[in-house]
Write an enzyme that holds these catalytic residues in place. Sequence first.
Site, mmCIF file in Angstrom:
data_model
loop_
_atom_site.group_PDB
_atom_site.id
_atom_site.type_symbol
_atom_site.label_atom_id
_atom_site.label_comp_id
_atom_site.label_asym_id
_atom_site.label_seq_id
_atom_site.Cartn_x
_atom_site.Cartn_y
_atom_site.Cartn_z
ATOM 1 N N ASP A 193 0.823 -1.212 0.000
ATOM 2 C CA ASP A 193 0.000 0.000 0.000
ATOM 3 C C ASP A 193 0.854 1.258 0.000
ATOM 4 O OD1 ASP A 193 -2.569 1.410 2.176
ATOM 5 O OD2 ASP A 193 -2.209 1.574 0.030
ATOM 6 N N HIS A 194 0.459 2.204 -0.859
ATOM 7 C CA HIS A 194 1.183 3.473 -0.997
ATOM 8 C C HIS A 194 2.671 3.230 -1.223
ATOM 9 C CE1 HIS A 194 -1.976 6.412 -0.374
ATOM 10 N NE2 HIS A 194 -2.447 5.660 0.615
ATOM 11 N N GLU A 303 -3.422 -0.772 -8.528
ATOM 12 C CA GLU A 303 -4.177 0.422 -8.141
ATOM 13 C C GLU A 303 -3.258 1.625 -8.284
ATOM 14 O OE1 GLU A 303 -6.788 0.494 -4.722
ATOM 15 O OE2 GLU A 303 -5.995 2.435 -4.108
ATOM 16 N N LYS A 345 -7.776 11.519 8.418
ATOM 17 C CA LYS A 345 -7.696 10.312 9.240
ATOM 18 C C LYS A 345 -8.649 10.370 10.424
ATOM 19 C CE LYS A 345 -4.692 8.185 6.801
ATOM 20 N NZ LYS A 345 -5.176 7.056 5.969
ATOM 21 N N HIS A 377 -9.759 5.838 -0.408
ATOM 22 C CA HIS A 377 -8.755 5.758 0.661
ATOM 23 C C HIS A 377 -9.227 6.509 1.907
ATOM 24 C CE1 HIS A 377 -4.874 4.297 -1.323
ATOM 25 N NE2 HIS A 377 -5.827 4.134 -2.211
HETATM 26 O O1 LIG Z 1 -2.339 5.484 7.470
HETATM 27 C C1 LIG Z 1 -1.935 4.955 6.403
HETATM 28 O O2 LIG Z 1 -0.830 5.131 5.899
HETATM 29 C C2 LIG Z 1 -2.882 4.012 5.671
HETATM 30 O O3 LIG Z 1 -4.052 3.809 6.436
HETATM 31 C C3 LIG Z 1 -3.257 4.551 4.283
HETATM 32 O O4 LIG Z 1 -3.740 5.850 4.400
HETATM 33 C C4 LIG Z 1 -4.254 3.623 3.582
HETATM 34 O O5 LIG Z 1 -4.004 3.666 2.186
HETATM 35 C C5 LIG Z 1 -5.680 4.011 3.765
HETATM 36 O O6 LIG Z 1 -6.201 4.870 3.075
HETATM 37 C C6 LIG Z 1 -6.481 3.277 4.777
HETATM 38 O O7 LIG Z 1 -7.564 4.021 5.182
#
Ligand SMILES: O=C(O)[C@@H](O)[C@H](O)[C@H](O)C(=O)CO
Length: 546
Positions: A193-194, A303, A345, A377
């Site tokens: 991820d990322h 993705e 977040k 996301h």
């Molecule tokens: O905090 C993070 O790095 C991950 O949660 C990241 O943002 C992830 O891609 C996401 O969107 C989960 O909600």
Amino acid sequence: MQYLLKEDSTMDLDKLLKNVQKILADVDNDAKFDNLSNKEIYVPSIQVQGRNVYFNLHHVNEKGYTEKTLVVYEDKLSIGDFVADERLDHGQRALIVAQQTEPNYKALAKRFSWMKPTSRRDYKYSFGLGDRLGNASNAHLRFLKGKHIFPVIAQQSIRELTLMHRTNTDVFLDAAWSVFDEGFTYGWGAEGDHVKTEYEVDYAVKVGCRTIVLDCTEVINNKAVTLSDEELDKQFNALDDDQKKYFNDTYLNKTFTVGAHNDAEVHFTKHDVEESVLTFYGAVLFATKIYHKFVVPYDLDFEISMDETPYSTTNPNHYFFANELHRRGITPTTMAPRFYGEFQKAIDYIGDLDKFEKDFSLHEKIAEHFGYKLSVHSGSDKLSVYPIIGRLAKAHGWHVKTAGTHWLEACRVIAHKDPQLFVDMYRYAYNNLDDVKDFYVFNAQTDGNAPKPETVTPDHCQFVLSDDDGRQVMHTMFGSLMNAQHNYHYVFRDKFWDILKKNQKLYDKFLNIHLAEHIDLLTGKYATKQEALDALEPKTDIAKEY
Ligand SMILES: O=C(O)[C@@H](O)[C@H](O)[C@H](O)C(=O)CO
């Protein structure tokens, strides 16, 4: 590694063998396995393949922690695939007790294909369940069993791995063993991820991830959005003549029909063309390179994320990126534009819901047009927009990602079971918030509204997890909290894990409640956030029941 034989065994292997034989007998009847003498056998994990039997034991130790070990009963000719701690030979077969290690995961995955992560391409609805601690997936899988939603349970960004001091292998194995433990044969996802560089992509692929989420933030020219039309035009006209000709011939003053029913349009003005090219064309070329170097050779889900750029992705921007990939024969599995409004977040959506719906609707139709799904996301806690997403993407499918909100449910266990520890953790997080200023952008960093530590006491601390800014402080500081040390001792980690392991059932309950609020809104069981909260939020302090 030498294993213990029967006479030296720490457990009664003869009795364990009798349970194996009972399992084999039960398979020929109702296969309920509900009257085994060994109550530590975790029934959801039982697998029978011919005359071979596999399951986990759940042993609660003297500290109150649940220890899980693997039991295998197989032909002697094959059982050597496993690294055993203890062994009982039984004619041509053998019974072993083993640890949940990587070699033993690989041995199981040779026998059960569903133990390996699979592509989410064939699933209409998929949900990312990032687990920063590695002990949330059992609850998530139990909740999702039978719901026809594909769980991406190995989902940690490079940022989360860095902050938490975990590896992709840690994340992958924690998730994989939960899949076996819960007998979750539906399919599960593991993603890098990322990931932003070829190194990070390679790292995720070599661990066994089946999806890469290519974060293009650093190859997107975010300055282009801030340019005046005059400066934008000047920079665009500095391109090669053939480039300018192609882009203008293809997009300038063009209107493209999109949507599964061709019922929407995307129009490109001169500004749209020049902004889209100068902002995203470098990222298109980077994504194309990654596609050919990794996605095709390793058959990965692909993705492309631009959700963390400082500016919203316009519909022409999105169409441009997708069309340039399409021209190159590339159809991603999902794309993650940055939608109108804010997906910060740990808190609900920030923005005008009508404008969000209009924006999301056109992004959704662009995705339908090119044959991929949108990826949402930072989906944690965005309950206000879930009814919109669920409705607009119901026909085509959705992919929503969550992660940190599940970490906050672990913090909720601490707030209930060791309030003083929670108070100390919050004070530390509040006072050291600068630790994450290079990793996350959120209101609590700047608005000064987070609860002051002096107002958070053992008798009055659970409110922090209902306060937007308090949630953001705890949500983003997970790594600092779990790795803070003094005199070579962890300040919080050991106490945190002691409480959490002793209260796994309460954690699981909090996780299921919170996940239900997300899933039930996405799937339309509840029409509004308030309706879901009224139905699902506990009316009493359920922690007292655990
Ligand atoms: O905090 C993070 O790095 C991950 O949660 C990241 O943002 C992830 O891609 C996401 O969107 C989960 O909600």
